[in-house]
Design a protein around this motif. Structure first.
Motif, short mmCIF file in Angstrom:
data_model
loop_
_atom_site.label_atom_id
_atom_site.label_comp_id
_atom_site.label_asym_id
_atom_site.label_seq_id
_atom_site.Cartn_x
_atom_site.Cartn_y
_atom_site.Cartn_z
N GLY A 97 21.00 23.39 51.18
CA GLY A 97 22.31 23.72 51.71
C GLY A 97 22.62 23.11 53.05
O GLY A 97 23.55 23.56 53.74
N ILE A 98 21.92 22.05 53.43
CA ILE A 98 22.13 21.43 54.74
C ILE A 98 23.12 20.27 54.66
O ILE A 98 23.94 20.08 55.55
N PHE A 99 23.06 19.52 53.57
CA PHE A 99 23.88 18.32 53.45
C PHE A 99 24.80 18.39 52.25
O PHE A 99 24.49 19.01 51.23
N THR A 144 27.59 20.83 61.27
CA THR A 144 28.53 20.25 62.24
C THR A 144 29.78 19.69 61.59
O THR A 144 30.71 19.29 62.30
N LYS A 145 29.78 19.62 60.24
CA LYS A 145 30.91 19.04 59.49
C LYS A 145 31.19 17.60 59.91
O LYS A 145 32.34 17.16 60.02
N THR A 146 30.14 16.85 60.15
CA THR A 146 30.27 15.45 60.55
C THR A 146 29.59 14.55 59.54
O THR A 146 28.61 14.93 58.90
N CYS A 147 30.11 13.35 59.40
CA CYS A 147 29.55 12.36 58.48
C CYS A 147 28.38 11.65 59.16
O CYS A 147 28.53 11.11 60.26
N VAL A 148 27.24 11.64 58.50
CA VAL A 148 26.06 11.01 59.07
C VAL A 148 25.66 9.72 58.34
O VAL A 148 24.87 8.95 58.86
N GLN A 149 26.18 9.51 57.16
CA GLN A 149 25.91 8.27 56.43
C GLN A 149 27.11 7.92 55.56
O GLN A 149 27.84 8.79 55.12
N GLU A 150 27.28 6.62 55.34
CA GLU A 150 28.32 6.15 54.43
C GLU A 150 27.78 5.00 53.60
O GLU A 150 27.12 4.10 54.15
N ILE A 151 28.05 5.02 52.32
CA ILE A 151 27.61 3.97 51.41
C ILE A 151 28.84 3.35 50.77
O ILE A 151 29.65 4.05 50.17
N ARG A 204 29.85 9.49 51.05
CA ARG A 204 29.61 9.94 52.43
C ARG A 204 28.72 11.18 52.42
O ARG A 204 28.94 12.09 51.63
N LEU A 205 27.77 11.17 53.34
CA LEU A 205 26.86 12.29 53.51
C LEU A 205 27.27 13.07 54.74
O LEU A 205 27.44 12.50 55.82
N TRP A 206 27.42 14.39 54.57
CA TRP A 206 27.95 15.25 55.63
C TRP A 206 26.92 16.28 56.04
O TRP A 206 26.22 16.85 55.20
N ASN A 207 26.84 16.52 57.33
CA ASN A 207 26.05 17.63 57.85
C ASN A 207 26.92 18.88 57.79
O ASN A 207 27.96 18.96 58.46
N LEU A 208 26.53 19.86 56.99
CA LEU A 208 27.36 21.04 56.78
C LEU A 208 27.44 21.94 58.01
O LEU A 208 28.38 22.73 58.13
N CYS A 226 34.23 13.81 43.71
CA CYS A 226 33.00 14.50 43.35
C CYS A 226 32.28 15.03 44.58
O CYS A 226 32.44 14.49 45.67
N LEU A 227 31.49 16.09 44.37
CA LEU A 227 30.74 16.75 45.44
C LEU A 227 29.36 17.13 44.92
O LEU A 227 29.19 17.40 43.73
N ALA A 228 28.41 17.21 45.85
CA ALA A 228 27.07 17.71 45.53
C ALA A 228 26.44 18.24 46.81
O ALA A 228 26.52 17.59 47.86
N VAL A 229 25.84 19.42 46.72
CA VAL A 229 25.15 20.04 47.86
C VAL A 229 23.67 20.07 47.56
O VAL A 229 23.26 20.42 46.45
N ASP A 230 22.84 19.69 48.55
CA ASP A 230 21.40 19.71 48.31
C ASP A 230 20.90 21.14 48.21
O ASP A 230 21.57 22.09 48.63
N SER A 231 19.72 21.31 47.65
CA SER A 231 19.20 22.64 47.36
C SER A 231 18.98 23.50 48.60
O SER A 231 19.04 24.72 48.54
#
Length: 456
Positions: A423-425, A442-449, A436-440, A416-421
């Motif tokens: 368009g940053i994450f 830099t394409k890097t993971c900034v958080q993991e649950i 996992r939360l990604w910074n779009l 599954c995927l979801a982009v915030d309104s």
């Protein structure tokens, strides 16, 4: 006088007899341990009573004279030796925390393990592998701690950029089977979930109760939507939060009027919550999408078709057959465009269609085909993001259909995927039970649950 003479005469044997040490047996063991062949021995054995004190004085003085050479050296070197030792050890980080010992006769604490600086100061070789930089930790000194919350931020450049590590806050327990979809209410602090137990549930996140066996807060559902006769697979909500739509394994699509967040959970069933229904698919409907500004609902089904519905007239306005690409599994309206939909297939194909005519706008250039589990359109940029079975997330250019970026995002299939309104994450979920939360940018993971666990 006779009595006195007789008593005194009885002690005359002391003058001729030899004295035997009463503690000879006990002291023998100690003397053997303390005996040093290089030192003159003190006679503790048989001594005559007449010269006992004289012999002891002479031999004691002789022994003390033997050790007199130490006193001069101790006085000369005591200050410099102690100072040198403490100067060297004070350079070590562990010695900084110990108080200096003045010349009061107190023995200094044991020195800290030597490092390269200590060894050089003492004239030793700095290549001491067993103690070089390890501070006595052994194998633990080779371990490192990786804080994922700090890994993607430069604290020296901007201390405020460090984000706090996410932790679980609420636990929602009420469904009897796997949860296949969820959406947040756009206005109220509410959440709607869809499950394979044929139901949808509405949760008010402000109505919490303490958990019995956990530090998290439990949330009880305030309403349960019943009407599906098969497992619910997909769920979407309108922009104003008044209506939501769900689809199930049988191909049925059902609309629901969302009740007030202050509804009494124990009220009787209200038939007004049942909204419009859409029937036309003959197999499971795995994907739904609402147009952001028009009254249009898009659906894709395992029967190999994509349908566009007018939610006001409840009529299907367009049907697209996708037999050549396989079964569609996910669908989304292309946000920057007025009326286009992007569809992802189980074969790995991805295509953008015109939602009015059904014509193909562009097909993504896919070199390695792998099942697509989810497709989303970026809210502000002409980019499509797809989640794949091979653990990858891919980014596509809507204008050319070319692959702009691909990355291995999880340890298992991305589902599954979801982009915030803004368009940053980007938020991704996987079969490895992690989010996992990604910074779009830099394409890097900034958080993991990793709070979820596998279904048994």
């Amino acid at each position: 006088m006779d009595t006195e003479n007789s008593v005194m005469s009885s002690f005359d044997f002391l003058s001729g007899e030899q004295v035997v040490d009463e503690d000879d047996d006990d002291d023998d063991d100690e003397d053997e341990d303390l005996e040093d062949p290089s030192l003159p021995k003190i006679k503790t054995g048989i001594l005559s009573s007449g010269n006992l004190v004289e012999d002891m004085d002479n031999e004691t003085e002789e022994v003390l004279n033997e050790f007199s050479f130490l006193s001069g050296e101790d006085e000369a070197n005591d200050g410099s030796k102690e100072t040198s030792e403490w100067v060297v050890n004070f350079q070590n980080s562990s010695a900084r925390n110990r108080p200096l010992v003045s010349g009061s006769g107190m023995a200094p604490p044991p020195p800290a393990p030597l490092d390269a600086v200590d060894a050089a100061a003492l004239g030793l070789s700095p290549h001491v592998d067993s103690i070089d930089g390890n501070l006595g930790l052994g194998e633990l000194a080779q371990l490192t701690v990786n804080n994922e919350a700090e890994g993607g931020f430069d604290l020296s450049a901007n201390p405020e950029s460090c984000r706090k590590q996410w932790s679980a806050k609420y636990t929602l327990r009420s469904h009897f089977d796997a949860i296949r979809a969820l959406v947040f209410h756009p206005v109220e602090p509410m959440l709607i979930t869809a499950s394979e137990d044929f139901t949808l549930k509405l949760w008010n996140l402000q109505k919490t109760i303490p958990a019995k066996k956990s530090t998290y807060l439990d949330v009880e559902p305030i309403y349960t939507f019943r009407g599906h006769k098969a497992a619910v697979l997909s769920l979407v909500i309108s922009g104003d939060g008044t209506v939501c739509y769900s689809s199930d394994l049988s191909g049925h699509i059902q609309g629901w009027i969302i009740p007030s967040p202050n509804i009494d959970p124990y009220e009787t069933y209200d038939p007004s919550v049942l909204g419009p229904s859409f029937d036309g698919h003959t197999d499971a409907v795995g994907g739904l999408s609402l147009h952001p500004s028009r009254p249009l609902l898009a659906s894709c089904s395992s029967d190999g078709s994509v349908k566009i519905w007018n939610i006001q007239t409840k009529v299907c306005t367009l049907t697209i057959s996708t037999e050549e690409d396989g079964k569609p599994v996910s669908i989304d309206f292309v946000r920057p465009e007025p009326c286009q939909v992007v569809v992802g297939y189980e074969t790995g194909a991805c295509t953008i269609y015109d939602a009015e005519s059904g014509k193909v706008i562009v097909k993504m250039v896919v070199e390695e085909l792998c099942r697509i589990n989810r497709v989303v359109s970026h809210p502000t940029l002409p980019i499509t993001v797809t989640a794949h079975e091979d653990r990858q997330i891919r980014f596509w250019e809507n204008g050319t259909g070319r692959l702009s970026h691909a990355m291995v995002a999880h340890l298992d299939a991305v589902t599954c995927l979801a982009v915030d309104s803004s368009g940053i994450f980007l938020l991704s979920g996987s079969d490895d039970c992690s989010l996992r939360l990604w910074n779009l940018e830099t394409k890097t993971c900034v958080q993991e649950i990793t709070a979820h666990r596998k279904k048994i």
